[in-house]
Design a protein around this motif. Structure first.
Motif, PDB file in Angstrom:
ATOM      1  N   GLU A  18      -4.086   5.356  -7.608  1.00  0.00           N
ATOM      2  CA  GLU A  18      -4.622   6.670  -7.966  1.00  0.00           C
ATOM      3  C   GLU A  18      -3.600   7.776  -7.683  1.00  0.00           C
ATOM      4  N   THR A  19      -2.930   7.672  -6.541  1.00  0.00           N
ATOM      5  CA  THR A  19      -1.889   8.639  -6.173  1.00  0.00           C
ATOM      6  C   THR A  19      -0.745   8.591  -7.176  1.00  0.00           C
ATOM      7  N   HIS A  20      -0.338   7.379  -7.578  1.00  0.00           N
ATOM      8  CA  HIS A  20       0.727   7.230  -8.571  1.00  0.00           C
ATOM      9  C   HIS A  20       0.321   7.808  -9.925  1.00  0.00           C
ATOM     10  N   ARG A  21      -0.959   7.574 -10.305  1.00  0.00           N
ATOM     11  CA  ARG A  21      -1.454   8.116 -11.582  1.00  0.00           C
ATOM     12  C   ARG A  21      -1.430   9.638 -11.585  1.00  0.00           C
ATOM     13  N   THR A  28       0.812  -1.217   0.000  1.00  0.00           N
ATOM     14  CA  THR A  28       0.000   0.000   0.000  1.00  0.00           C
ATOM     15  C   THR A  28       0.847   1.270   0.000  1.00  0.00           C
ATOM     16  N   THR A  29       2.107   1.179   0.410  1.00  0.00           N
ATOM     17  CA  THR A  29       2.963   2.364   0.527  1.00  0.00           C
ATOM     18  C   THR A  29       3.190   3.015  -0.832  1.00  0.00           C
ATOM     19  N   PRO A  30       2.857   4.310  -0.968  1.00  0.00           N
ATOM     20  CA  PRO A  30       3.091   5.008  -2.234  1.00  0.00           C
ATOM     21  C   PRO A  30       4.555   5.424  -2.387  1.00  0.00           C
ATOM     22  N   ASN A  46       1.109  14.586 -13.669  1.00  0.00           N
ATOM     23  CA  ASN A  46       1.679  15.912 -13.424  1.00  0.00           C
ATOM     24  C   ASN A  46       3.199  15.913 -13.447  1.00  0.00           C
ATOM     25  N   LYS A  47       3.760  14.936 -14.151  1.00  0.00           N
ATOM     26  CA  LYS A  47       5.207  14.809 -14.243  1.00  0.00           C
ATOM     27  C   LYS A  47       5.864  16.040 -14.861  1.00  0.00           C
ATOM     28  N   ALA A  48       5.112  16.752 -15.687  1.00  0.00           N
ATOM     29  CA  ALA A  48       5.646  17.928 -16.376  1.00  0.00           C
ATOM     30  C   ALA A  48       6.021  19.035 -15.395  1.00  0.00           C
ATOM     31  N   PHE A  49       5.388  19.026 -14.196  1.00  0.00           N
ATOM     32  CA  PHE A  49       5.658  20.078 -13.218  1.00  0.00           C
ATOM     33  C   PHE A  49       6.720  19.659 -12.201  1.00  0.00           C
ATOM     34  N   SER A  82      -0.785  30.744 -10.091  1.00  0.00           N
ATOM     35  CA  SER A  82      -1.492  29.496 -10.408  1.00  0.00           C
ATOM     36  C   SER A  82      -0.930  28.357  -9.572  1.00  0.00           C
ATOM     37  N   THR A  83      -1.786  27.409  -9.268  1.00  0.00           N
ATOM     38  CA  THR A  83      -1.399  26.304  -8.407  1.00  0.00           C
ATOM     39  C   THR A  83      -1.098  25.073  -9.258  1.00  0.00           C
ATOM     40  N   TYR A  84       0.052  24.466  -9.028  1.00  0.00           N
ATOM     41  CA  TYR A  84       0.450  23.261  -9.740  1.00  0.00           C
ATOM     42  C   TYR A  84       0.489  22.084  -8.775  1.00  0.00           C
ATOM     43  N   GLN A  85       0.106  20.928  -9.289  1.00  0.00           N
ATOM     44  CA  GLN A  85       0.252  19.697  -8.511  1.00  0.00           C
ATOM     45  C   GLN A  85       1.639  19.149  -8.827  1.00  0.00           C
ATOM     46  N   VAL A  86       2.574  19.313  -7.885  1.00  0.00           N
ATOM     47  CA  VAL A  86       3.961  18.931  -8.120  1.00  0.00           C
ATOM     48  C   VAL A  86       4.215  17.536  -7.537  1.00  0.00           C
ATOM     49  N   PRO A  87       4.676  16.586  -8.377  1.00  0.00           N
ATOM     50  CA  PRO A  87       4.970  15.256  -7.839  1.00  0.00           C
ATOM     51  C   PRO A  87       6.260  15.269  -7.017  1.00  0.00           C
ATOM     52  N   ILE A  88       6.201  14.662  -5.825  1.00  0.00           N
ATOM     53  CA  ILE A  88       7.403  14.538  -4.991  1.00  0.00           C
ATOM     54  C   ILE A  88       7.518  13.101  -4.487  1.00  0.00           C
ATOM     55  N   GLU A  89       8.759  12.669  -4.228  1.00  0.00           N
ATOM     56  CA  GLU A  89       8.958  11.328  -3.690  1.00  0.00           C
ATOM     57  C   GLU A  89       8.520  11.288  -2.236  1.00  0.00           C
ATOM     58  N   VAL A  90       8.027  10.139  -1.818  1.00  0.00           N
ATOM     59  CA  VAL A  90       7.555   9.967  -0.450  1.00  0.00           C
ATOM     60  C   VAL A  90       8.671   9.330   0.374  1.00  0.00           C
TER      61      VAL A  90
END
Length: 156
Positions: A140-143, A69-71, A148-151, A83-91
């Motif tokens: 879903e979190t990974h998707r 289950t760990t993302p 949003n990989k572009a950000f 503007s607000t961006y959804q920035v992907p970060i490592e957990v």
């Protein structure tokens, strides 16, 4: 007025029966209005149900469920120039475990069933078999992070 030192993480005491920090962390997630003995009873009953259903060590099944289950990545809202961006970060490892336990307990509570112990046991068994709502939440979190990989260059 003295302030608590917020930079130091609290030490987690292992639980009395399994001597596992993971079970103790799960107890804290199940906890309702500070009744730890009830939360522990729910978890130990759930572990007994897991032992009956799978004929193997419930602690290893719990560990496998949390590992599944760990993302690995999540998105964080970051405001840049209006503007607000959804920035992907490592957990980080601790946060990942935390999220996994939180999702498992949340979806166990939402399940239909007789008591919390059986609902929790079923959710843990599902998560260890790569099915169930908590696994869907991780995917879903990974998707979201992938979309949003572009950000990613806005990472801080």
């Amino acid at each position: 007025m003295s302030r608590r030192n917020t930079s130091k993480k609290r030490f987690i005491e292992p639980d009395p029966i399994y001597r596992s920090k993971l079970v103790q962390m799960l107890t804290v997630r199940v906890l309702k209005s500070g009744k730890k003995s009830i939360a522990q009873r729910i978890i130990y009953n759930a572990m007994d149900v897991i032992k009956e259903k799978s004929q193997s060590d419930p602690l290893t099944i719990l560990e496998q469920a949390v590992r599944n289950t760990t993302p690995l990545v999540e998105v964080k809202a970051r405001r840049i120039g209006g503007s607000t961006y959804q920035v992907p970060i490592e957990v980080r490892a601790y946060r990942g475990t935390n999220l996994a336990l939180r999702w498992i307990t949340k979806f166990a509570k939402d399940r239909t069933g007789r008591n919390m112990a059986s609902k929790l046991a079923n959710e843990i068994l599902d998560a260890s078999n790569e099915t169930g709502n908590s696994i869907r939440k991780r995917d879903e979190t990974h998707r979201m992070a992938e979309a949003n990989k572009a950000f990613a260059h806005y990472r801080y």
